[in-house]
Motif scaffolding. Structure first.
Motif, PDB file in Angstrom:
ATOM      1  N   VAL A  29       0.872  -1.176   0.000  1.00  0.00           N
ATOM      2  CA  VAL A  29       0.000   0.000   0.000  1.00  0.00           C
ATOM      3  C   VAL A  29       0.908   1.225   0.000  1.00  0.00           C
ATOM      4  N   LEU A  30       0.625   2.168  -0.894  1.00  0.00           N
ATOM      5  CA  LEU A  30       1.400   3.400  -0.973  1.00  0.00           C
ATOM      6  C   LEU A  30       0.513   4.578  -0.605  1.00  0.00           C
ATOM      7  N   PHE A  31       0.900   5.305   0.435  1.00  0.00           N
ATOM      8  CA  PHE A  31       0.197   6.532   0.798  1.00  0.00           C
ATOM      9  C   PHE A  31       0.827   7.703   0.042  1.00  0.00           C
ATOM     10  N   ALA A  32       0.044   8.325  -0.817  1.00  0.00           N
ATOM     11  CA  ALA A  32       0.489   9.527  -1.533  1.00  0.00           C
ATOM     12  C   ALA A  32      -0.533  10.612  -1.218  1.00  0.00           C
ATOM     13  N   THR A  33      -0.623  10.940   0.048  1.00  0.00           N
ATOM     14  CA  THR A  33      -1.704  11.795   0.547  1.00  0.00           C
ATOM     15  C   THR A  33      -1.215  13.156   1.026  1.00  0.00           C
ATOM     16  N   GLY A  34      -0.005  13.520   0.661  1.00  0.00           N
ATOM     17  CA  GLY A  34       0.460  14.855   1.008  1.00  0.00           C
ATOM     18  C   GLY A  34       1.843  14.873   1.621  1.00  0.00           C
ATOM     19  N   ARG A  35       2.389  16.076   1.749  1.00  0.00           N
ATOM     20  CA  ARG A  35       3.702  16.284   2.320  1.00  0.00           C
ATOM     21  C   ARG A  35       3.634  17.417   3.337  1.00  0.00           C
ATOM     22  N   LYS A  36       4.588  17.431   4.253  1.00  0.00           N
ATOM     23  CA  LYS A  36       4.656  18.489   5.253  1.00  0.00           C
ATOM     24  C   LYS A  36       6.073  19.064   5.315  1.00  0.00           C
ATOM     25  N   PRO A  37       6.199  20.337   5.643  1.00  0.00           N
ATOM     26  CA  PRO A  37       7.526  20.949   5.749  1.00  0.00           C
ATOM     27  C   PRO A  37       8.333  20.349   6.903  1.00  0.00           C
ATOM     28  N   ASN A  38       9.644  20.275   6.729  1.00  0.00           N
ATOM     29  CA  ASN A  38      10.542  19.771   7.773  1.00  0.00           C
ATOM     30  C   ASN A  38      10.920  20.910   8.729  1.00  0.00           C
ATOM     31  N   THR A  39      10.058  21.160   9.698  1.00  0.00           N
ATOM     32  CA  THR A  39      10.325  22.257  10.631  1.00  0.00           C
ATOM     33  C   THR A  39      10.436  21.794  12.084  1.00  0.00           C
ATOM     34  N   SER A  40      10.261  20.517  12.330  1.00  0.00           N
ATOM     35  CA  SER A  40      10.360  20.047  13.718  1.00  0.00           C
ATOM     36  C   SER A  40      11.826  19.874  14.114  1.00  0.00           C
ATOM     37  N   ASP A  41      12.089  20.071  15.383  1.00  0.00           N
ATOM     38  CA  ASP A  41      13.426  19.864  15.963  1.00  0.00           C
ATOM     39  C   ASP A  41      14.502  20.727  15.302  1.00  0.00           C
ATOM     40  N   LEU A  42      14.122  21.903  14.849  1.00  0.00           N
ATOM     41  CA  LEU A  42      15.099  22.845  14.313  1.00  0.00           C
ATOM     42  C   LEU A  42      15.477  23.923  15.325  1.00  0.00           C
ATOM     43  N   GLY A  43      14.831  23.904  16.480  1.00  0.00           N
ATOM     44  CA  GLY A  43      15.094  24.931  17.483  1.00  0.00           C
ATOM     45  C   GLY A  43      14.463  26.268  17.144  1.00  0.00           C
ATOM     46  N   LEU A  44      13.433  26.249  16.316  1.00  0.00           N
ATOM     47  CA  LEU A  44      12.797  27.505  15.903  1.00  0.00           C
ATOM     48  C   LEU A  44      12.148  28.225  17.078  1.00  0.00           C
ATOM     49  N   GLU A  45      11.824  27.483  18.125  1.00  0.00           N
ATOM     50  CA  GLU A  45      11.230  28.100  19.320  1.00  0.00           C
ATOM     51  C   GLU A  45      12.221  29.027  20.025  1.00  0.00           C
ATOM     52  N   ASN A  46      13.483  28.898  19.682  1.00  0.00           N
ATOM     53  CA  ASN A  46      14.510  29.773  20.262  1.00  0.00           C
ATOM     54  C   ASN A  46      14.709  31.053  19.458  1.00  0.00           C
ATOM     55  N   THR A  47      13.836  31.239  18.481  1.00  0.00           N
ATOM     56  CA  THR A  47      13.898  32.431  17.631  1.00  0.00           C
ATOM     57  C   THR A  47      12.501  33.025  17.504  1.00  0.00           C
ATOM     58  N   ASP A  48      12.389  34.091  16.726  1.00  0.00           N
ATOM     59  CA  ASP A  48      11.082  34.702  16.462  1.00  0.00           C
ATOM     60  C   ASP A  48      10.461  34.197  15.172  1.00  0.00           C
ATOM     61  N   VAL A  49      11.030  33.143  14.585  1.00  0.00           N
ATOM     62  CA  VAL A  49      10.481  32.572  13.359  1.00  0.00           C
ATOM     63  C   VAL A  49       9.064  32.066  13.620  1.00  0.00           C
ATOM     64  N   LYS A  50       8.152  32.392  12.720  1.00  0.00           N
ATOM     65  CA  LYS A  50       6.749  31.995  12.875  1.00  0.00           C
ATOM     66  C   LYS A  50       6.402  30.880  11.886  1.00  0.00           C
ATOM     67  N   LEU A  51       5.537  29.978  12.343  1.00  0.00           N
ATOM     68  CA  LEU A  51       5.080  28.874  11.505  1.00  0.00           C
ATOM     69  C   LEU A  51       3.619  29.065  11.135  1.00  0.00           C
ATOM     70  N   GLY A  52       3.252  28.598   9.927  1.00  0.00           N
ATOM     71  CA  GLY A  52       1.871  28.648   9.480  1.00  0.00           C
ATOM     72  C   GLY A  52       1.102  27.424   9.931  1.00  0.00           C
ATOM     73  N   ARG A  53      -0.129  27.326   9.484  1.00  0.00           N
ATOM     74  CA  ARG A  53      -1.023  26.242   9.923  1.00  0.00           C
ATOM     75  C   ARG A  53      -0.526  24.870   9.505  1.00  0.00           C
ATOM     76  N   ALA A  54       0.162  24.798   8.392  1.00  0.00           N
ATOM     77  CA  ALA A  54       0.661  23.507   7.912  1.00  0.00           C
ATOM     78  C   ALA A  54       2.061  23.201   8.437  1.00  0.00           C
ATOM     79  N   GLY A  55       2.559  24.048   9.346  1.00  0.00           N
ATOM     80  CA  GLY A  55       3.899  23.852   9.876  1.00  0.00           C
ATOM     81  C   GLY A  55       4.974  24.476   9.028  1.00  0.00           C
ATOM     82  N   GLU A  56       4.589  25.248   8.011  1.00  0.00           N
ATOM     83  CA  GLU A  56       5.560  25.886   7.137  1.00  0.00           C
ATOM     84  C   GLU A  56       6.135  27.140   7.775  1.00  0.00           C
TER      85      GLU A  56
END
Length: 487
Positions: free
Chosen positions: A292-319
């Protein structure tokens, strides 16, 4: 700049990040790049490049069949995945080394490590090193996702296709986007029995509906089973499903005789890694597939980048949210490519990287141009597109639609049913071509050329002034004189 280790630190070694790093270094900046996987990113390692090589490999099936019909003495057997995969892996290794060589040749320091931000100018590497930079560019791309359901891990995502040791005999593809459709065509032509479950009423949502409809028709005509308005609600190993049935967990009504017969057949076949997978559709029907192949979408790689230590903002999809210059809410941090979820195409990420260098290192503020980007879907036949779909244009203004669908000479000679489509969407007020859509072999090659004219703002009259190249499929783009419909 002496207060920092680097003028620029790039996180992510895909096409966009590598291009930005190299060009910034050529401007005299001291640059470093960190990548915790393989240089080349999604496109080179697990996307565009290996997928296109699979498209090439799979296309020979129809080519050989047509060659025989044209009079050639052809003998051929089944497609063999292992030797192709070996060659594929060698090519990806070569390309990765090319990327590494380009960076090293540009005097970019490479860190084969995961990078995490501890503040707007500091990068902590998984190797234990800590580096500082005046500017940080995040180009970490995205990843395919599985649905939130029990046993979803049993299914593959697009990254896994290239790692298969053997081709499955059958596969269920969940989704109707370009990734799902491309792999459906490739695997079918390689001899795999392909079925698709699609929640919507058509494939390639967001593309021109008439063009997508022809692709859908051709896919089904070639033997790909597409079930619209369908998705799965349950999946498990076929062996587990059979155990449940024996114990009475699943009733005969729920399981169904066809499903039990499928299981018996599958048990006699090579089970591969983990064995066949039993699935239950939303309408209660059950089936068994090798994969079975799930081809149901992709998400940005923003986890575990330490963005919480900056003022960088994320959108609803994690972008990562950026402005027109790819700058985040943290002035020292920029982001390009799929991680921003703007236009997820490799050439766009490269353009964004170039615009970033112009803005930051060449004192030439350059906004990114996301208008009129040509693209191709490498189904069989291919679809090439640029500009507005007919549906989008008609919502905006009165338009004339010039369209023709026909059997191309090469297939018509063999009395094959294959059809192609050439379509122009034209503004009634300005005569400007607002959109061009092509469904045909090599549509990707054609749309690149047509895209130049559309990007320049060419009118239908200017298309008509071009003399046709005969006999070709694409000559129809300059010979359609009467609108098929207006609105």
């Amino acid at each position: 700049m002496a207060d920092f280790d680097y003028d620029l630190f790039v996180i992510g070694g895909g096409s966009g990040g590598v291009r930005a790093a190299r060009v910034a270094a050529s401007e005299g900046a001291k640059v470093a790049l960190a990548e915790d996987s393989r240089l080349g990113g999604t496109c080179v390692i697990r996307g565009c490049v290996p997928k296109k090589l699979m498209v090439f490999a799979s296309s020979y099936r129809e080519t050989m069949q047509e060659a025989a019909d044209y009079g050639w003495d052809c003998t051929y057997g089944e497609f063999s995945w292992p030797p192709f995969q070996k060659k594929l892996n060698s090519e990806l290794d070569r390309l990765e080394q090319v990327y590494r060589g380009l960076l090293e040749g540009s005097d970019v320091d490479i860190f084969d490590a995961r990078a995490e931000l501890s503040d707007p100018h500091t990068i902590e590497l998984s190797s234990g090193e800590i580096k500082t930079a005046k500017h940080i560019l995040i180009a970490t791309g995205g990843h395919p996702v599985r649905p939130q359901m029990e046993n979803a891990h049993l299914g593959m995502v697009s990254d896994d296709i290239f790692k298969m040791e053997q081709l499955p005999k059958s596969i269920l593809i969940i989704g109707g986007g370009y990734i799902a459709c491309e792999f459906a065509c490739v695997l079918h032509n390689m001899g795999v029995e392909v079925e698709m479950f699609i929640r919507k009423s058509g494939i390639l949502r967001g593309f021109d509906e008439e063009a997508a409809g022809l692709v859908s028709e051709m896919m089904q005509q070639k033997g790909i089973k597409i079930r619209f308005g369908t998705t799965i609600v349950e999946m498990k190993r076929a062996a587990d499903a059979e155990d449940d049935e024996r114990k009475g967990t699943n009733s005969d009504a729920a399981m169904g005789a066809p499903a039990r017969e499928d299981m018996k057949v599958k048990e006699e076949a090579d089970e591969g890694e983990g064995g066949p997978i039993w699935v239950k559709a939303a309408n209660g029907e059950t089936r068994v597939f090798d994969q079975v192949l799930f081809a149901t979408g992709r998400k940005p790689n923003t986890s575990d980048l330490g963005l919480e230590n900056t003022d960088v903002k994320l959108g609803r999809a994690g972008e990562i949210e950026v402005d027109e210059y790819s700058q985040t809410a943290q002035p020292s941090i920029y982001a390009i490519g799929d991680v921003t979820d703007r236009v997820a195409l490799t050439p766009v990420a490269i353009r964004e990287g170039m615009a970033f260098v112009e803005t930051v290192f060449k004192s030439n503020p350059t906004p990114v141009d996301h208008e009129l980007i040509p693209s191709a879907v490498f189904t069989q036949p291919e679809m090439g597109t640029i500009g507005m779909t007919e549906e989008e244009a008609m919502e905006q203004e009165p338009v004339d639609v010039y369209c023709t669908s026909f059997r191309p000479m090469q297939q018509a000679f063999l009395d094959r049913p294959d059809r192609v489509l050439m379509k122009l969407v034209v503004s009634q007020e300005t005569d400007r071509v607002l959109g061009c859509h092509i469904v045909a072999p090599a549509a990707g090659e054609m749309i690149q050329m047509a895209g130049i004219a559309v990007k320049m703002g060419a009118t239908k009259a200017q298309f008509d002034q071009v003399c046709a190249v005969h006999p070709t499929m694409s000559e129809e783009l300059v010979t359609m004189k009467t609108p098929m419909r207006s609105g």
